[in-house]
Write an enzyme that holds these catalytic residues in place. Structure first.
Site, PDB file in Angstrom:
ATOM      1  N   LYS A  11      27.503  29.047  29.114  1.00 23.12           N
ATOM      2  CA  LYS A  11      28.220  28.683  28.145  1.00 23.12           C
ATOM      3  C   LYS A  11      27.532  27.702  27.040  1.00 23.12           C
ATOM      4  O   LYS A  11      26.661  26.901  27.806  1.00 23.12           O
ATOM      5  CB  LYS A  11      29.721  28.264  28.380  1.00 23.12           C
ATOM      6  CG  LYS A  11      30.427  29.450  28.994  1.00 23.12           C
ATOM      7  CD  LYS A  11      31.958  28.781  29.269  1.00 23.12           C
ATOM      8  CE  LYS A  11      32.706  30.522  29.970  1.00 23.12           C
ATOM      9  NZ  LYS A  11      34.189  29.931  30.469  1.00 23.12           N
ATOM     10  N   TYR A  51      36.868  38.279  25.217  1.00 28.05           N
ATOM     11  CA  TYR A  51      37.963  37.604  25.862  1.00 28.05           C
ATOM     12  C   TYR A  51      39.438  38.399  25.553  1.00 28.05           C
ATOM     13  O   TYR A  51      40.407  37.670  25.482  1.00 28.05           O
ATOM     14  CB  TYR A  51      38.067  36.096  25.431  1.00 28.05           C
ATOM     15  CG  TYR A  51      37.161  35.204  26.468  1.00 28.05           C
ATOM     16  CD1 TYR A  51      37.054  35.300  27.765  1.00 28.05           C
ATOM     17  CD2 TYR A  51      36.036  34.444  25.838  1.00 28.05           C
ATOM     18  CE1 TYR A  51      36.200  34.498  28.670  1.00 28.05           C
ATOM     19  CE2 TYR A  51      35.440  33.513  26.302  1.00 28.05           C
ATOM     20  CZ  TYR A  51      35.463  33.645  27.993  1.00 28.05           C
ATOM     21  OH  TYR A  51      34.738  32.883  28.593  1.00 28.05           O
ATOM     22  N   PHE A  59      45.432  29.028  25.949  1.00 31.25           N
ATOM     23  CA  PHE A  59      44.000  28.206  25.862  1.00 31.25           C
ATOM     24  C   PHE A  59      43.274  29.188  25.016  1.00 31.25           C
ATOM     25  O   PHE A  59      42.027  28.943  24.905  1.00 31.25           O
ATOM     26  CB  PHE A  59      43.482  28.186  27.323  1.00 31.25           C
ATOM     27  CG  PHE A  59      43.547  29.525  28.079  1.00 31.25           C
ATOM     28  CD1 PHE A  59      42.484  30.215  28.002  1.00 31.25           C
ATOM     29  CD2 PHE A  59      44.746  29.929  28.954  1.00 31.25           C
ATOM     30  CE1 PHE A  59      42.637  31.616  28.886  1.00 31.25           C
ATOM     31  CE2 PHE A  59      44.619  30.946  29.927  1.00 31.25           C
ATOM     32  CZ  PHE A  59      43.711  31.805  29.434  1.00 31.25           C
ATOM     33  N   ARG A  87      30.437  34.395  41.555  1.00 35.79           N
ATOM     34  CA  ARG A  87      31.737  33.473  41.548  1.00 35.79           C
ATOM     35  C   ARG A  87      31.989  32.544  42.495  1.00 35.79           C
ATOM     36  O   ARG A  87      32.718  31.772  42.132  1.00 35.79           O
ATOM     37  CB  ARG A  87      32.950  34.497  41.349  1.00 35.79           C
ATOM     38  CG  ARG A  87      32.931  35.510  40.045  1.00 35.79           C
ATOM     39  CD  ARG A  87      34.096  36.352  39.743  1.00 35.79           C
ATOM     40  NE  ARG A  87      35.398  35.531  39.453  1.00 35.79           N
ATOM     41  CZ  ARG A  87      35.951  35.283  38.391  1.00 35.79           C
ATOM     42  NH1 ARG A  87      35.355  35.454  37.184  1.00 35.79           N
ATOM     43  NH2 ARG A  87      37.199  34.616  38.499  1.00 35.79           N
ATOM     44  N   THR A  93      38.004  28.803  38.421  1.00 35.06           N
ATOM     45  CA  THR A  93      38.203  28.567  37.037  1.00 35.06           C
ATOM     46  C   THR A  93      38.245  26.923  36.548  1.00 35.06           C
ATOM     47  O   THR A  93      37.594  26.625  35.623  1.00 35.06           O
ATOM     48  CB  THR A  93      39.364  29.267  36.257  1.00 35.06           C
ATOM     49  OG1 THR A  93      39.050  30.811  36.669  1.00 35.06           O
ATOM     50  CG2 THR A  93      39.468  29.423  34.797  1.00 35.06           C
ATOM     51  N   ARG A 104      30.672  24.959  38.908  1.00 32.94           N
ATOM     52  CA  ARG A 104      31.692  24.251  38.106  1.00 32.94           C
ATOM     53  C   ARG A 104      32.165  22.885  38.811  1.00 32.94           C
ATOM     54  O   ARG A 104      32.512  22.085  38.291  1.00 32.94           O
ATOM     55  CB  ARG A 104      33.108  25.304  37.907  1.00 32.94           C
ATOM     56  CG  ARG A 104      32.618  26.336  37.047  1.00 32.94           C
ATOM     57  CD  ARG A 104      33.635  27.367  37.142  1.00 32.94           C
ATOM     58  NE  ARG A 104      33.584  28.383  36.100  1.00 32.94           N
ATOM     59  CZ  ARG A 104      34.349  29.579  36.046  1.00 32.94           C
ATOM     60  NH1 ARG A 104      35.055  29.784  37.031  1.00 32.94           N
ATOM     61  NH2 ARG A 104      34.249  30.283  34.823  1.00 32.94           N
ATOM     62  N   ASN A 114      34.089  25.139  31.208  1.00 33.20           N
ATOM     63  CA  ASN A 114      33.746  25.117  32.636  1.00 33.20           C
ATOM     64  C   ASN A 114      32.272  25.702  32.668  1.00 33.20           C
ATOM     65  O   ASN A 114      32.041  26.288  33.737  1.00 33.20           O
ATOM     66  CB  ASN A 114      34.836  26.081  33.424  1.00 33.20           C
ATOM     67  CG  ASN A 114      35.116  27.281  32.841  1.00 33.20           C
ATOM     68  OD1 ASN A 114      34.222  27.794  32.117  1.00 33.20           O
ATOM     69  ND2 ASN A 114      35.985  28.146  33.440  1.00 33.20           N
ATOM     70  N   HIS A 117      30.303  31.837  32.859  1.00 36.72           N
ATOM     71  CA  HIS A 117      31.153  32.867  33.105  1.00 36.72           C
ATOM     72  C   HIS A 117      30.512  33.753  34.129  1.00 36.72           C
ATOM     73  O   HIS A 117      29.216  34.070  33.915  1.00 36.72           O
ATOM     74  CB  HIS A 117      31.401  33.633  31.674  1.00 36.72           C
ATOM     75  CG  HIS A 117      32.043  34.966  31.815  1.00 36.72           C
ATOM     76  ND1 HIS A 117      33.238  35.329  31.980  1.00 36.72           N
ATOM     77  CD2 HIS A 117      31.197  36.447  31.984  1.00 36.72           C
ATOM     78  CE1 HIS A 117      33.624  36.365  32.077  1.00 36.72           C
ATOM     79  NE2 HIS A 117      32.243  37.169  32.137  1.00 36.72           N
ATOM     80  N   GLU A 128      31.276  44.346  30.070  1.00 37.43           N
ATOM     81  CA  GLU A 128      30.773  43.028  29.429  1.00 37.43           C
ATOM     82  C   GLU A 128      29.171  43.240  29.170  1.00 37.43           C
ATOM     83  O   GLU A 128      28.468  42.896  28.277  1.00 37.43           O
ATOM     84  CB  GLU A 128      30.964  41.985  30.288  1.00 37.43           C
ATOM     85  CG  GLU A 128      32.508  41.380  30.249  1.00 37.43           C
ATOM     86  CD  GLU A 128      32.720  40.528  31.577  1.00 37.43           C
ATOM     87  OE1 GLU A 128      31.782  40.074  32.294  1.00 37.43           O
ATOM     88  OE2 GLU A 128      34.083  40.063  31.464  1.00 37.43           O
TER      89      GLU A 128
HETATM   90  P1  DAT Z   1      37.152  32.812  34.918  1.00 37.79           P
HETATM   91  O1  DAT Z   1      36.340  32.430  33.846  1.00 37.79           O
HETATM   92  O2  DAT Z   1      37.254  31.961  36.143  1.00 37.79           O
HETATM   93  O3  DAT Z   1      37.079  34.321  35.031  1.00 37.79           O
HETATM   94  P2  DAT Z   1      39.717  33.451  33.309  1.00 37.79           P
HETATM   95  O4  DAT Z   1      39.033  34.660  33.200  1.00 37.79           O
HETATM   96  O5  DAT Z   1      40.932  33.540  34.000  1.00 37.79           O
HETATM   97  O6  DAT Z   1      38.677  32.770  34.258  1.00 37.79           O
HETATM   98  O7  DAT Z   1      39.759  32.644  32.074  1.00 37.79           O
HETATM   99  C1  DAT Z   1      38.585  32.606  31.033  1.00 37.79           C
HETATM  100  C2  DAT Z   1      38.274  31.364  30.557  1.00 37.79           C
HETATM  101  O8  DAT Z   1      39.476  30.839  29.812  1.00 37.79           O
HETATM  102  C3  DAT Z   1      38.364  30.296  31.540  1.00 37.79           C
HETATM  103  O9  DAT Z   1      36.959  30.503  32.229  1.00 37.79           O
HETATM  104  C4  DAT Z   1      38.350  29.029  31.142  1.00 37.79           C
HETATM  105  C5  DAT Z   1      39.610  29.430  30.168  1.00 37.79           C
HETATM  106  N1  DAT Z   1      41.080  29.219  30.888  1.00 37.79           N
HETATM  107  C6  DAT Z   1      41.389  30.127  31.612  1.00 37.79           C
HETATM  108  N2  DAT Z   1      42.592  29.477  32.447  1.00 37.79           N
HETATM  109  C7  DAT Z   1      43.066  28.428  31.636  1.00 37.79           C
HETATM  110  C8  DAT Z   1      43.698  27.322  31.505  1.00 37.79           C
HETATM  111  N3  DAT Z   1      44.933  27.415  32.249  1.00 37.79           N
HETATM  112  N4  DAT Z   1      43.639  26.477  30.713  1.00 37.79           N
HETATM  113  C9  DAT Z   1      42.364  26.031  29.719  1.00 37.79           C
HETATM  114  N5  DAT Z   1      41.486  27.223  29.864  1.00 37.79           N
HETATM  115  C10 DAT Z   1      41.761  28.200  30.900  1.00 37.79           C
HETATM  116 MG    MG Z   2      37.282  35.954  33.800  1.00 38.63          MG
END
Ligand code: DAT
Ligand code: MG
Length: 136
Positions: A11, A51, A59, A87, A93, A104, A114, A117, A128
């Site tokens: 990112k 996304y 968020f 992962r 996350t 992370r 974070n 991805h 993707e």
């Molecule tokens: P990951 O990136 O671990 O697959 P995700 O797909 O659930 O996680 O979410 C995508 C992104 O959104 C994640 O990298 C950061 C953000 N995100 C997820 N949950 C969040 C939260 N509770 N507060 C803030 N940002 C969040």
């Molecule tokens: Mg994800």
């Protein structure tokens, strides 16, 4: 063991902080190999597609602002169990819940920012990879 492909995004703050090589190297050492890689400044339309599953969540807007703030590095990485393997190296996350040995956990301090991805399933990886590399 299944040979899989996964989509990895370093990112924008990861690129700005000079962590591209470090992050890719950590995933390589676990056993994955880069098969495609490029720099992309993700725009709003592309971020919304990537996304889409998070649309409407609290968020979502901060997430889109973050991912579009500068250059990202996008890679396809391939190897045995590539999706789950990447992962594990990335960590959960929320960087504050990630162990310090993970990307992370070691390099990020906020769930929004974070750093990295990685696809979460074979279906996500296929979607993707097509989204970011389908026209190449
Ligand atoms: P990951 O990136 O671990 O697959 P995700 O797909 O659930 O996680 O979410 C995508 C992104 O959104 C994640 O990298 C950061 C953000 N995100 C997820 N949950 C969040 C939260 N509770 N507060 C803030 N940002 C969040
Ligand atoms: Mg994800």
């Amino acid at each position: 063991m299944a040979v899989e492909q996964t989509l990895i995004i370093i990112k924008p703050d990861g690129v700005a902080r000079g962590l591209v090589g470090e992050i890719i190297a950590r995933i390589e050492r676990k056993g994955q190999r880069v098969t495609k890689i490029k720099g992309v400044h993700i725009d709003r339309a592309l971020a919304e597609k990537h996304y889409a599953e998070h649309r409407g969540k609290p968020f979502y807007e901060p997430l889109l602002e973050y991912i579009t703030e500068g250059l990202s590095v996008i890679a396809v990485m391939e190897g045995d169990n590539a999706i789950e393997s990447a992962r594990v190296i990335m960590g959960p996350t929320d960087p504050l819940e990630a162990t310090p040995g993970s990307i992370r956990g070691g390099y990020a301090t906020s769930v929004t920012r974070n750093l990295v991805h990685g696809s979460d399933s074979p279906e996500s990886a296929a979607r993707e990879i097509a989204l970011f590399f389908g026209d190449d």
